[in-house]
Design a protein around this motif. Structure first.
Motif, short mmCIF file in Angstrom:
data_model
loop_
_atom_site.label_atom_id
_atom_site.label_comp_id
_atom_site.label_asym_id
_atom_site.label_seq_id
_atom_site.Cartn_x
_atom_site.Cartn_y
_atom_site.Cartn_z
N TYR A 147 0.83 -1.21 0.00
CA TYR A 147 0.00 0.00 0.00
C TYR A 147 0.87 1.26 0.00
CZ TYR A 147 -3.37 3.51 1.51
OH TYR A 147 -4.14 4.64 1.59
N ASN A 148 1.86 1.30 0.86
CA ASN A 148 2.72 2.48 0.95
C ASN A 148 3.49 2.71 -0.34
OD1 ASN A 148 1.92 3.03 3.61
ND2 ASN A 148 3.53 1.74 4.47
N THR A 149 3.96 1.63 -0.95
CA THR A 149 4.69 1.76 -2.21
C THR A 149 3.78 2.23 -3.32
OG1 THR A 149 6.19 -0.01 -1.52
CG2 THR A 149 6.18 0.56 -3.86
N PHE A 150 2.58 1.69 -3.35
CA PHE A 150 1.60 2.11 -4.36
C PHE A 150 1.33 3.61 -4.26
CE2 PHE A 150 -2.97 3.21 -3.92
CZ PHE A 150 -3.22 3.50 -5.24
N GLU B 37 -6.46 4.66 -12.78
CA GLU B 37 -5.40 4.38 -13.76
C GLU B 37 -4.40 3.36 -13.23
OE1 GLU B 37 -1.56 6.91 -14.98
OE2 GLU B 37 -3.45 7.93 -15.45
N SER B 38 -4.17 3.37 -11.93
CA SER B 38 -3.21 2.45 -11.31
C SER B 38 -3.83 1.10 -10.98
CB SER B 38 -2.64 3.06 -10.03
OG SER B 38 -3.67 3.16 -9.06
N PHE B 39 -5.12 0.93 -11.29
CA PHE B 39 -5.89 -0.30 -11.03
C PHE B 39 -6.26 -0.50 -9.57
CE2 PHE B 39 -3.25 -1.15 -14.79
CZ PHE B 39 -4.23 -1.45 -15.72
N PHE B 40 -5.98 0.46 -8.71
CA PHE B 40 -6.33 0.33 -7.29
C PHE B 40 -7.83 0.38 -7.09
CE2 PHE B 40 -7.24 2.48 -3.19
CZ PHE B 40 -6.64 1.58 -2.32
N LEU B 41 -8.49 1.26 -7.81
CA LEU B 41 -9.92 1.54 -7.61
C LEU B 41 -10.70 1.25 -8.88
CD1 LEU B 41 -12.25 2.91 -5.94
CD2 LEU B 41 -11.52 5.07 -7.00
N LYS B 42 -11.86 0.61 -8.70
CA LYS B 42 -12.83 0.44 -9.79
C LYS B 42 -14.18 0.92 -9.28
CE LYS B 42 -11.23 -3.84 -10.26
NZ LYS B 42 -11.09 -5.25 -10.70
N ASN B 43 -14.92 1.57 -10.15
CA ASN B 43 -16.19 2.15 -9.75
C ASN B 43 -17.35 1.47 -10.46
OD1 ASN B 43 -15.39 4.43 -7.98
ND2 ASN B 43 -14.29 5.10 -9.81
N LEU B 44 -18.40 1.21 -9.71
CA LEU B 44 -19.61 0.62 -10.26
C LEU B 44 -20.65 1.71 -10.43
CD1 LEU B 44 -20.78 -2.17 -11.06
CD2 LEU B 44 -21.72 -2.31 -8.74
N GLU B 45 -21.25 1.76 -11.62
CA GLU B 45 -22.23 2.80 -11.91
C GLU B 45 -23.66 2.29 -11.79
OE1 GLU B 45 -21.08 4.10 -15.84
OE2 GLU B 45 -19.82 5.69 -15.01
N LEU B 46 -24.57 3.22 -11.66
CA LEU B 46 -25.99 2.91 -11.55
C LEU B 46 -26.52 2.38 -12.87
CD1 LEU B 46 -28.69 3.19 -9.88
CD2 LEU B 46 -28.91 5.44 -10.97
N HIS B 47 -27.36 1.34 -12.79
CA HIS B 47 -28.04 0.84 -13.97
C HIS B 47 -29.22 1.75 -14.29
CE1 HIS B 47 -31.13 -1.43 -16.15
NE2 HIS B 47 -30.12 -2.10 -16.70
N THR B 48 -29.14 2.46 -15.37
CA THR B 48 -30.22 3.33 -15.82
C THR B 48 -30.02 3.63 -17.30
OG1 THR B 48 -31.21 5.55 -15.64
CG2 THR B 48 -28.91 5.33 -15.00
N PRO B 49 -31.11 3.72 -18.06
CA PRO B 49 -30.96 4.04 -19.49
C PRO B 49 -30.52 5.49 -19.72
CG PRO B 49 -33.28 3.91 -18.89
CD PRO B 49 -32.51 3.42 -17.71
N SER B 50 -30.64 6.34 -18.69
CA SER B 50 -30.28 7.75 -18.83
C SER B 50 -28.80 7.96 -18.55
CB SER B 50 -31.11 8.60 -17.86
OG SER B 50 -30.61 9.92 -17.81
N ILE B 51 -28.05 8.33 -19.57
CA ILE B 51 -26.62 8.58 -19.40
C ILE B 51 -26.39 9.75 -18.43
CG2 ILE B 51 -24.50 9.29 -20.58
CD1 ILE B 51 -25.52 7.85 -23.06
N LYS B 52 -27.24 10.76 -18.52
CA LYS B 52 -27.11 11.92 -17.64
C LYS B 52 -27.34 11.53 -16.19
CE LYS B 52 -28.85 16.63 -17.01
NZ LYS B 52 -29.80 17.66 -17.51
N LYS B 53 -28.37 10.72 -15.94
CA LYS B 53 -28.67 10.28 -14.59
C LYS B 53 -27.56 9.40 -14.04
CE LYS B 53 -32.30 8.07 -11.82
NZ LYS B 53 -33.61 7.39 -11.86
N ARG B 54 -27.01 8.53 -14.90
CA ARG B 54 -25.91 7.66 -14.48
C ARG B 54 -24.69 8.47 -14.08
NH1 ARG B 54 -24.46 3.70 -19.02
NH2 ARG B 54 -26.59 3.03 -18.57
N GLY B 55 -24.41 9.53 -14.84
CA GLY B 55 -23.26 10.37 -14.54
C GLY B 55 -23.39 11.10 -13.22
N LYS B 56 -24.62 11.46 -12.84
CA LYS B 56 -24.85 12.21 -11.61
C LYS B 56 -25.00 11.30 -10.39
CE LYS B 56 -26.99 16.37 -13.54
NZ LYS B 56 -28.20 17.24 -13.54
#
Length: 416
Positions: free
Chosen positions: A209-212, A272-291
């Motif tokens: 962790y410290n090196t990362f 970018e370093s692969f430490f974190l991945k984010n899960l987004e909301l399932h919704t057909p609205s791209i705008k709503k998903r982004g918010k």
């Protein structure tokens, strides 16, 4: 002839090969491709990229390849050294074709132009690794687009973990099976960590962790607000959901002078370093998903266990992180009443599977909301493949005409 290049080449050929436990990633199919490509292995540091290269070297013969680790402090951060290596190799061995195995090559500025020249003008093959997603095909510098193949390397799968432990889980009684699963979801799948005792595991995880943080984030991106970065990571480690706005507000309340642009940039570095991945909301609205809020997941459970005060002893959360890392094309679902399904798996714009994850040791302890949310989500999302991943319970539930499969975590991980 470069003396340093000559030393590195001769060290490689003279040093004995390490003992290697094979991984599921096999580079041999990429050895004689009909079209010449740069093969790029990417993934978080210490997930095993180096040993995959070394295993490959043993298969094709050390005398036919050259391995160099560009985190070696002796190597200058100058692209001209890459040319020195090739010239020295030619002086020593003439026109012989070599397979170049260059580890963490992104440490050399402007390496990509050199790589293109080597692939286009010499008979050498080039395999590279890096702990930055910028080495992946989609993010490679323009001059390498279409000239590379990317292989993502993750921490050990549960099957690989058992191979490292030299265990056939099918021959063990259930308490022993669950003990191995508990170790895996607690200390994660870093190869080195899986092979040592519990006390040493913690020391290694701390060092990783410290090196990362210091090398892959602070040094690589020239971060000056290190305390801000450290507190941002702590917030993410302890948050089931987050938005950039909420993180920024929390950090301001802690006394940091920052803005959403800075926080967004720091999070992009973690991704970018692969430490974190984010899960987004399932919704057909791209705008709503982004918010909408994102759900954060980490590359390895060890970091969640070691550095999250909120989730370190929350086996449900540890299970969820492991399951996420074994899924693809996935979202979470949540309605206006905050009823939630952990994972919605999609293929070709169709919802194919709904998954809940819960630390359930007995059928009687299943929380009603887990079942109700699956049934509700099935109707709304038009998906009948429903799964509840449990700690140890295996059964089938029939609720309101819906069938819910209950699968123990270890069987899910082994696809049993």
């Amino acid at each position: 002839m470069s003396q340093l290049a000559e030393n590195l080449i001769k060290e490689w050929w003279s040093n004995p090969a390490p003992t290697i436990i094979p991984r599921d990633v096999d580079l041999m199919p990429y050895y004689n491709l009909p079209v010449k490509k740069i093969v790029s292995l990417v993934g978080f540091r210490r997930v095993g990229k180096t040993y995959i290269l070394l295993d490959f070297a043993q298969k094709i013969g050390k005398e036919n390849c050259l391995y160099i680790n560009f985190e070696d402090e002796r190597i200058p951060k100058d692209v001209s050294f890459l040319s020195d290596v090739i010239e020295t190799l030619t002086e020593i061995s003439g026109a012989k074709q070599f397979t170049l195995l260059f580890d963490e090559i992104q440490n050399i500025p402007n390496w990509s132009g050199w790589a293109r020249r080597i692939v286009e003008t010499t008979n050498h093959k080039l395999f590279i690794t890096g702990s930055s997603s910028k080495l992946a095909s989609a993010q490679l510098p323009t001059e390498l687009r279409g000239r590379s193949l990317t292989i993502k390397v993750d921490p050990l799968s549960f099957g690989e973990f058992l191979r490292f432990k030299k265990v056939d889980i099918n021959l063990l009684p259930e308490p022993n099976q669950l003990n191995l699963v508990r170790e895996y979801i607690t200390y994660g799948g870093f190869p080195e960590v899986s092979l040592v005792d519990e006390g040493t595991k913690i020391l290694i995880i701390n060092e990783y962790y410290n090196t990362f943080v210091s090398r892959d984030i602070v040094e690589r991106h020239k971060i000056r607000k290190v305390e801000l970065l450290n507190n941002l990571i702590k917030l993410i480690l302890n948050s089931p959901f987050y938005t950039i706005s909420n993180l920024t507000k929390s950090l301001k309340l802690m006394g940091f002078d920052t803005g959403k642009a800075t926080i967004s940039r720091y999070i992009s570095y973690l991704e970018e370093s692969f430490f974190l991945k984010n899960l987004e909301l399932h919704t057909p609205s791209i705008k709503k998903r982004g918010k909408a809020s994102r759900k954060p997941y980490l590359v390895d459970n060890s970091f969640l266990f070691r550095f999250s005060t909120e989730f370190s002893n929350n086996f449900g959360r540890l299970m969820e992180n492991i399951v996420f890392n074994n899924l693809a094309n996935v979202y979470y679902w949540q309605n206006y009443q905050s009823k939630e399904i952990d994972f919605v798996v999609r293929e070709k714009e169709v919802n194919t599977k709904l998954i809940q994850v819960s630390f359930v040791e007995a059928k009687a302890t299943i929380r009603k909301r887990e079942i109700d949310n699956l049934v509700l989500g099935s109707k709304i999302l038009k998906c009948d493949d429903l799964t509840l991943i449990t700690w140890s319970v295996e059964d089938v539930l029939k609720i309101n005409g819906k069938i819910i499969k209950m699968i123990p975590l270890f069987k899910f991980l082994l696809n049993l």
